[in-house]
Design a protein around this motif. Structure first.
Motif, PDB file in Angstrom:
ATOM      1  N   UNK A 269       0.836  -1.192   0.000  1.00 56.54           N
ATOM      2  CA  UNK A 269       0.000   0.000   0.000  1.00 56.54           C
ATOM      3  C   UNK A 269       0.871   1.241   0.000  1.00 56.54           C
ATOM      4  N   UNK A 270       0.428   2.250  -0.746  1.00 54.00           N
ATOM      5  CA  UNK A 270       1.024   3.583  -0.693  1.00 54.00           C
ATOM      6  C   UNK A 270       0.012   4.499  -0.024  1.00 54.00           C
ATOM      7  N   UNK A 271       0.471   5.282   0.932  1.00 59.54           N
ATOM      8  CA  UNK A 271      -0.384   6.254   1.610  1.00 59.54           C
ATOM      9  C   UNK A 271       0.168   7.642   1.326  1.00 59.54           C
ATOM     10  N   UNK A 272      -0.668   8.513   0.796  1.00 59.93           N
ATOM     11  CA  UNK A 272      -0.292   9.911   0.568  1.00 59.93           C
ATOM     12  C   UNK A 272      -0.679  10.705   1.797  1.00 59.93           C
ATOM     13  N   UNK A 273       0.315  11.132   2.578  1.00 61.09           N
ATOM     14  CA  UNK A 273       0.049  11.923   3.768  1.00 61.09           C
ATOM     15  C   UNK A 273       0.353  11.167   5.050  1.00 61.09           C
ATOM     16  N   UNK A 274       1.220  11.745   5.891  1.00 61.51           N
ATOM     17  CA  UNK A 274       1.593  11.114   7.160  1.00 61.51           C
ATOM     18  C   UNK A 274       1.080  11.935   8.330  1.00 61.51           C
ATOM     19  N   UNK A 275      -0.152  12.419   8.197  1.00 60.72           N
ATOM     20  CA  UNK A 275      -0.818  13.037   9.332  1.00 60.72           C
ATOM     21  C   UNK A 275      -1.373  11.958  10.246  1.00 60.72           C
TER      22      UNK A 275
ATOM     23  N   UNK B  59      -8.795   0.822  -7.024  1.00 60.62           N
ATOM     24  CA  UNK B  59      -7.764   0.542  -6.020  1.00 60.62           C
ATOM     25  C   UNK B  59      -7.319   1.796  -5.272  1.00 60.62           C
ATOM     26  N   UNK B  60      -8.136   2.819  -5.306  1.00 58.51           N
ATOM     27  CA  UNK B  60      -7.822   4.074  -4.626  1.00 58.51           C
ATOM     28  C   UNK B  60      -8.910   4.360  -3.599  1.00 58.51           C
ATOM     29  N   UNK B  61      -8.512   4.817  -2.416  1.00 61.25           N
ATOM     30  CA  UNK B  61      -9.481   5.168  -1.383  1.00 61.25           C
ATOM     31  C   UNK B  61      -9.064   6.468  -0.709  1.00 61.25           C
ATOM     32  N   UNK B  62     -10.047   7.145  -0.137  1.00 61.41           N
ATOM     33  CA  UNK B  62      -9.815   8.384   0.609  1.00 61.41           C
ATOM     34  C   UNK B  62     -10.019   8.129   2.100  1.00 61.41           C
ATOM     35  N   UNK B  63      -9.338   8.938   2.915  1.00 62.12           N
ATOM     36  CA  UNK B  63      -9.376   8.762   4.364  1.00 62.12           C
ATOM     37  C   UNK B  63      -9.241  10.123   5.034  1.00 62.12           C
ATOM     38  N   UNK B  64      -9.894  10.289   6.180  1.00 68.03           N
ATOM     39  CA  UNK B  64      -9.755  11.525   6.937  1.00 68.03           C
ATOM     40  C   UNK B  64     -10.316  12.725   6.191  1.00 68.03           C
ATOM     41  N   UNK B  65      -9.658  13.880   6.329  1.00 61.99           N
ATOM     42  CA  UNK B  65     -10.141  15.106   5.698  1.00 61.99           C
ATOM     43  C   UNK B  65     -10.208  14.996   4.184  1.00 61.99           C
ATOM     44  N   UNK B  66      -9.409  14.150   3.591  1.00 58.87           N
ATOM     45  CA  UNK B  66      -9.486  13.953   2.142  1.00 58.87           C
ATOM     46  C   UNK B  66     -10.827  13.357   1.747  1.00 58.87           C
ATOM     47  N   UNK B  67     -11.432  12.572   2.640  1.00 61.76           N
ATOM     48  CA  UNK B  67     -12.717  11.930   2.366  1.00 61.76           C
ATOM     49  C   UNK B  67     -13.891  12.724   2.904  1.00 61.76           C
ATOM     50  N   UNK B  68     -13.747  13.281   4.115  1.00 63.62           N
ATOM     51  CA  UNK B  68     -14.904  13.871   4.796  1.00 63.62           C
ATOM     52  C   UNK B  68     -14.498  15.048   5.679  1.00 63.62           C
ATOM     53  N   UNK B  69     -14.007  16.128   5.092  1.00 61.33           N
ATOM     54  CA  UNK B  69     -13.696  17.296   5.926  1.00 61.33           C
ATOM     55  C   UNK B  69     -14.953  17.781   6.637  1.00 61.33           C
ATOM     56  N   UNK B  70     -14.803  18.106   7.914  1.00 61.03           N
ATOM     57  CA  UNK B  70     -15.974  18.490   8.709  1.00 61.03           C
ATOM     58  C   UNK B  70     -15.613  19.621   9.647  1.00 61.03           C
ATOM     59  N   UNK B  71     -16.613  20.375  10.036  1.00 55.99           N
ATOM     60  CA  UNK B  71     -16.391  21.428  11.024  1.00 55.99           C
ATOM     61  C   UNK B  71     -16.113  20.764  12.373  1.00 55.99           C
ATOM     62  N   UNK B  72     -15.394  21.439  13.281  1.00 58.14           N
ATOM     63  CA  UNK B  72     -14.896  20.776  14.489  1.00 58.14           C
ATOM     64  C   UNK B  72     -15.851  20.766  15.675  1.00 58.14           C
ATOM     65  N   UNK B  73     -17.135  21.010  15.464  1.00 56.24           N
ATOM     66  CA  UNK B  73     -18.034  21.249  16.587  1.00 56.24           C
ATOM     67  C   UNK B  73     -18.501  19.985  17.294  1.00 56.24           C
ATOM     68  N   UNK B  74     -18.085  18.805  16.812  1.00 57.83           N
ATOM     69  CA  UNK B  74     -18.289  17.558  17.548  1.00 57.83           C
ATOM     70  C   UNK B  74     -16.953  16.947  17.960  1.00 57.83           C
ATOM     71  N   UNK B  75     -15.859  17.659  17.709  1.00 55.43           N
ATOM     72  CA  UNK B  75     -14.511  17.169  18.035  1.00 55.43           C
ATOM     73  C   UNK B  75     -14.259  15.805  17.413  1.00 55.43           C
TER      74      UNK B  75
ATOM     75  N   UNK C 263      -5.501   7.999  -0.114  1.00 51.80           N
ATOM     76  CA  UNK C 263      -5.348   9.449  -0.068  1.00 51.80           C
ATOM     77  C   UNK C 263      -5.679   9.955   1.322  1.00 51.80           C
ATOM     78  N   UNK C 264      -4.629  10.214   2.114  1.00 53.45           N
ATOM     79  CA  UNK C 264      -4.796  10.790   3.451  1.00 53.45           C
ATOM     80  C   UNK C 264      -4.131  12.151   3.465  1.00 53.45           C
ATOM     81  N   UNK C 265      -4.288  12.867   2.348  1.00 54.75           N
ATOM     82  CA  UNK C 265      -3.539  14.109   2.112  1.00 54.75           C
ATOM     83  C   UNK C 265      -4.358  15.367   2.376  1.00 54.75           C
ATOM     84  N   UNK C 266      -5.342  15.252   3.250  1.00 54.07           N
ATOM     85  CA  UNK C 266      -5.958  16.426   3.832  1.00 54.07           C
ATOM     86  C   UNK C 266      -7.027  17.128   3.031  1.00 54.07           C
ATOM     87  N   UNK C 267      -7.353  18.327   3.514  1.00 52.15           N
ATOM     88  CA  UNK C 267      -8.467  19.115   3.001  1.00 52.15           C
ATOM     89  C   UNK C 267      -8.367  19.383   1.504  1.00 52.15           C
TER      90      UNK C 267
END
Length: 394
Positions: free
Chosen positions: A5-11, A294-310, A160-164
């Protein structure tokens, strides 16, 4: 046979995904555009749904060494410090077997990176940006920019874990409707030395101060030595592009004006530090799938959200946990990614929508704010906490 696996983004999401996939017997390479892990950002809350995954990944003990266990969440009326609700944690919220933590973002990232480096099948490459993506049969090929040069790599799947502003997400071609949207709020973030604030605010509690068109969240970190402060104010800023004039630079007079009629305790908290940074808040609409081939999104790359539920970091960690569980049972990459997407899309869309609702509730004014305050007092801690079982107990 070993899968790669290759992951774009080490957040946070990318590192958690590397740990999860390594446990599912993948060889993992993370490409991160930054030259090194840096001390950036401020605090975040790790709710029980996230710490449960960290426990499964074998890193919770190390994360806890950097964190504080939250004992209660308190809602306060910003104008006069009236307590509207005090909800004890201590196993009463969500999963009783995992804690609710507060931690500095850099400390969490450090703990995850240390764990990743200990895995023989995980490789971290900094100063490396995934810029080109091609599908070649059963392989995904990427071009990775490293300074003035470009190297090429291939794997069985790409995360793709490469953010907003994800480059990997561009591959999905969602169209104009997928553009980043400014949500009408700016978040001012800072940390303050605990010696400069009232000692009552250094207890291991998350405090939420509510008021007209703004709110303030504060909680201690790093053994109580510093206090994390997040002040969110509404803004009428508009622009044809997405470059907010406060992106990183805090307009302190604007911050002070927004809270000028709040309690003295609130204003003292804001005055405890002069080192504020500010960022506009953006989101994208929920999408129907987090995977294509064979490509997937993760984190903000998939579902950026406002922080009001932490839940920003928590949901990236949940994504990683689901990826690991799926590929511990499914060998086929496309089938596994379809399953991952199916499991995650509905839940995350609900959280994106609920987070926006919470933001509107926090900022009510006039008669609507009185109704909100009365409702919180009448419901009490028990019934309020039960409203979050779907979120924290997943």
């Amino acid at each position: 046979m070993s899968r790669r696996a290759i992951i774009a983004g080490a957040g946070i999401g990318g590192l958690a995904a590397a740990l999860a996939l390594s446990r599912a017997r993948f060889d993992v390479t993370l490409y991160e555009s930054a030259e090194a892990l840096e001390e950036f950002g401020a605090g975040l809350q790790l709710t029980p749904n996230a710490t449960h995954v960290l426990s499964d990944l074998g890193v919770l003990d190390r994360v806890e060494s950097f964190a504080l266990r939250t004992r209660a969440i308190i809602a306060i009326r910003g104008s006069d410090d009236a307590v509207l609700m005090r909800m004890p944690i201590n196993g009463a919220v969500g999963r009783g077997d995992t804690p609710y933590l507060t931690i500095h973002r850099a400390d969490l990232q450090r703990a995850l990176a240390e764990a990743a480096r200990r895995q023989p099948n995980v490789k971290l490459c900094f100063g490396s940006t995934v810029a080109e993506i091609e599908t070649n049969g059963d392989r995904i090929s990427v071009g990775v920019k490293q300074g003035a040069t470009t190297i090429h790599d291939s794997a069985d799947l790409l995360i793709g874990a490469d953010g907003l502003r994800s480059r990997v997400r561009e591959r999905f071609r969602f169209g104009k409707a997928d553009r980043l949207a400014f949500v009408g709020c700016v978040a001012f973030r800072a940390t303050a030395d605990s010696a400069r604030v009232d000692s009552g605010w250094t207890r291991p509690e998350v405090c939420l101060r509510l008021g007209s068109r703004a709110h303030l969240v504060h909680y201690p970190m790093r053994g109580g030595s510093i206090l994390n402060l997040v002040a969110v104010i509404e803004s009428t800023w508009h622009s044809a592009d997405d470059d907010h004039p406060w992106d990183g630079e805090a307009d302190r007079p604007t911050l002070d004006r927004a809270f000028s009629r709040w309690s003295k305790a609130t204003r003292d908290l804001l005055a405890a530090t002069s080192h504020w940074r500010a960022w506009p808040l953006y989101c994208r609409p929920p999408i129907a799938s987090f995977s294509i081939g064979r490509i997937a999104l993760l984190g903000d790359a998939a579902h950026p959200m406002v922080p009001f539920l932490a839940q920003g970091a928590a949901q990236a960690i949940e994504d990683a946990g689901v990826l690991g569980r799926v590929f511990s049972q499914i060998q086929s990459i496309p089938d596994g990614l379809v399953t991952y997407s199916r499991v995650r899309v509905g839940r995350v869309a609900r959280i994106q929508i609920e987070a926006k609702k919470h933001g509107r509730t926090y900022h009510l004014n006039g008669p609507m704010s009185f109704a909100r305050d009365a409702s919180m007092r009448l419901l009490g801690a028990g019934r309020l906490s039960s409203r979050y079982d779907w979120l924290y107990g997943a």
